[in-house]
Design an enzyme around this catalytic site. Structure first.
Site, mmCIF file in Angstrom:
data_model
loop_
_atom_site.group_PDB
_atom_site.id
_atom_site.type_symbol
_atom_site.label_atom_id
_atom_site.label_comp_id
_atom_site.label_asym_id
_atom_site.label_seq_id
_atom_site.Cartn_x
_atom_site.Cartn_y
_atom_site.Cartn_z
ATOM 1 N N GLU A 33 -122.619 6.086 -54.958
ATOM 2 C CA GLU A 33 -121.608 5.587 -54.028
ATOM 3 C C GLU A 33 -122.203 4.562 -53.073
ATOM 4 O O GLU A 33 -121.582 3.557 -52.756
ATOM 5 C CB GLU A 33 -120.975 6.745 -53.236
ATOM 6 C CG GLU A 33 -120.019 7.603 -54.035
ATOM 7 C CD GLU A 33 -118.841 6.833 -54.607
ATOM 8 O OE1 GLU A 33 -118.473 5.783 -54.067
ATOM 9 O OE2 GLU A 33 -118.300 7.285 -55.628
ATOM 10 N N TYR A 116 -116.545 7.131 -45.544
ATOM 11 C CA TYR A 116 -116.215 6.944 -46.958
ATOM 12 C C TYR A 116 -117.180 7.739 -47.849
ATOM 13 O O TYR A 116 -116.759 8.526 -48.700
ATOM 14 C CB TYR A 116 -116.233 5.451 -47.357
ATOM 15 C CG TYR A 116 -116.261 5.325 -48.849
ATOM 16 C CD1 TYR A 116 -115.092 5.527 -49.581
ATOM 17 C CD2 TYR A 116 -117.459 5.134 -49.544
ATOM 18 C CE1 TYR A 116 -115.109 5.509 -50.965
ATOM 19 C CE2 TYR A 116 -117.485 5.119 -50.926
ATOM 20 C CZ TYR A 116 -116.310 5.303 -51.625
ATOM 21 O OH TYR A 116 -116.343 5.317 -52.992
ATOM 22 N N ASP A 134 -111.502 3.311 -49.164
ATOM 23 C CA ASP A 134 -112.358 2.123 -49.281
ATOM 24 C C ASP A 134 -111.437 0.911 -49.455
ATOM 25 O O ASP A 134 -110.208 1.051 -49.318
ATOM 26 C CB ASP A 134 -113.367 2.260 -50.439
ATOM 27 C CG ASP A 134 -112.701 2.185 -51.806
ATOM 28 O OD1 ASP A 134 -111.448 2.250 -51.874
ATOM 29 O OD2 ASP A 134 -113.418 2.060 -52.814
#
Ligand code: SF4
Length: 353
Positions: A33, A116, A134
């Protein structure tokens, strides 16, 4: 069928076969991520595999030196993220036996992990009910619910986070988050969204009202800052000087070629260091090789590249030592490993030209 169920069915049929999501493990999901925030999947995959081969778990990452972690981050940019990943791994090992805590507030306390990333890891690895937000999700949501205000800025983040929470599929939070991101990446595209094949088409505000071209609204407030400066190649025999200067605005905490900014500067944080002034006093002995351009976030940087060959480095090294600046001399072959930034590549190119 409710829209969350339609989205989930669509996702199960269309999801990409991504290696970092095969197993529901927090560590690879976290690393992937962070990498994906700055790089597209295809470019990131080999770097991800290389990183995981060397640092297969938080324990290995926590044991590694910062320089080695930065070297394995080469090609991804934004090196503060790599430094934070290492610091967070150290905390995971020291505080949580190397596992991710299952509590959003605790995860948010780890260095470099924002809303996030924390939500993505907890929902995808542990199926906890945290909706992610996002850029892709914001676009999908703004169109779907008809969010007609600017989507940039902290107020929009709060409001859209609430919308995302309301829309979350509580039965499959991890799949739902990935589906929203996937929908934004493949169907609800910034230009020409493919509404006819979209699982959310029936209830979508933007499609129904013919507003897909108008939404989302993005009004940037941050101004571009342009800076001019110098990045120095200081050579002794066949080795080159790298320094680690904690006060510099960019490239903090890593060895880099000495640089500084000149002329009228927007504020104090861009002021050149004493060592940069010291190099300035040797300008007459240097030869300018050319200029290079470089962009960091909203900064547009233009550096001229003075090349200074020194026979004796005693004064220079004693200046560095008394200023508390770490330094080392490296050969040209290892310049990009020791200074893992695309700046090193640009400078090397100009030197070899
Ligand atoms: S219907 Fe069109 S605009 Fe609405 S979410 Fe789907 S792709 Fe995006």
């Amino acid at each position: 069928m409710n829209p969350q169920k339609k989205l989930h069915d669509w996702y199960l049929l269309h999801k990409r076969d991504l290696p970092f999501r095969k197993k529901k493990q927090a560590y690879p999901i976290w690393i992937s991520e962070v990498m994906l925030q700055q790089t597209r999947v295809a470019a990131m995959l080999p770097l991800f595999e290389n990183f995981l081969n060397r640092f297969p778990n938080p324990e290995e990452l926590a044991k590694a030196s910062e320089e080695e972690v930065l070297a394995h981050w080469k090609g991804l940019g934004y090196y503060s993220r790599a430094r934070n990943i290492r610091k967070a791994a150290i905390q995971l090992v020291n505080l949580y036996n190397g596992s991710f805590p299952k509590d959003l507030e605790l995860v948010l306390k780890l260095p470099g992990i924002g809303n996030y990333t924390a939500r993505a890891v907890l929902s995808i690895a542990y199926d906890l009910p945290y909706a992610v937000l996002d850029g892709n999700v914001k676009r999908v949501l703004a169109r779907y619910v008809g969010y007609t205000k600017n989507i940039l800025g902290p107020k929009a983040d709060l409001e859209l986070q609430e919308k995302a929470n309301e829309f979350l599929n509580l039965d499959f939070p991890g799949d739902h988050n990935q589906a929203m991101m996937e929908l934004g990446a493949t169907i609800c595209l910034p230009e020409s969204p493919k509404c006819l094949v979209c699982p959310l088409m029936e209830g979508c505000f933007a499609r129904i009202h013919g507003k897909t071209k108008d939404l989302p609204i993005r009004e940037k407030s941050q101004k571009q800052i342009s800076l001019q400066g110098e990045i120095w190649i200081v050579q002794k025999d066949d080795v080159y000087l790298l320094i680690k200067e904690p006060k510099n605005r960019f490239l903090k905490g890593m060895f880099h070629l000495p640089y500084g900014f000149l002329g009228e500067l927007p504020n104090n944080e861009y002021q050149p260091s004493d060592f940069f002034h010291f190099l300035g006093s040797l300008k007459g002995k240097s030869q300018t090789l050319g200029t290079i351009k470089h962009t960091i976030t909203h900064h547009k940087l233009e550096y001229s590249v003075p090349h200074l060959k020194l026979n004796h480095t005693r004064d220079l090294e004693s200046f560095l030592k008394t200023s508390g600046i770490d330094f080392k001399w490296v050969n040209l072959d290892s310049l990009e490993t020791e200074f893992p930034s695309s700046l090193a590549k640009k400078v090397k190119k100009i030197l070899l030209y």
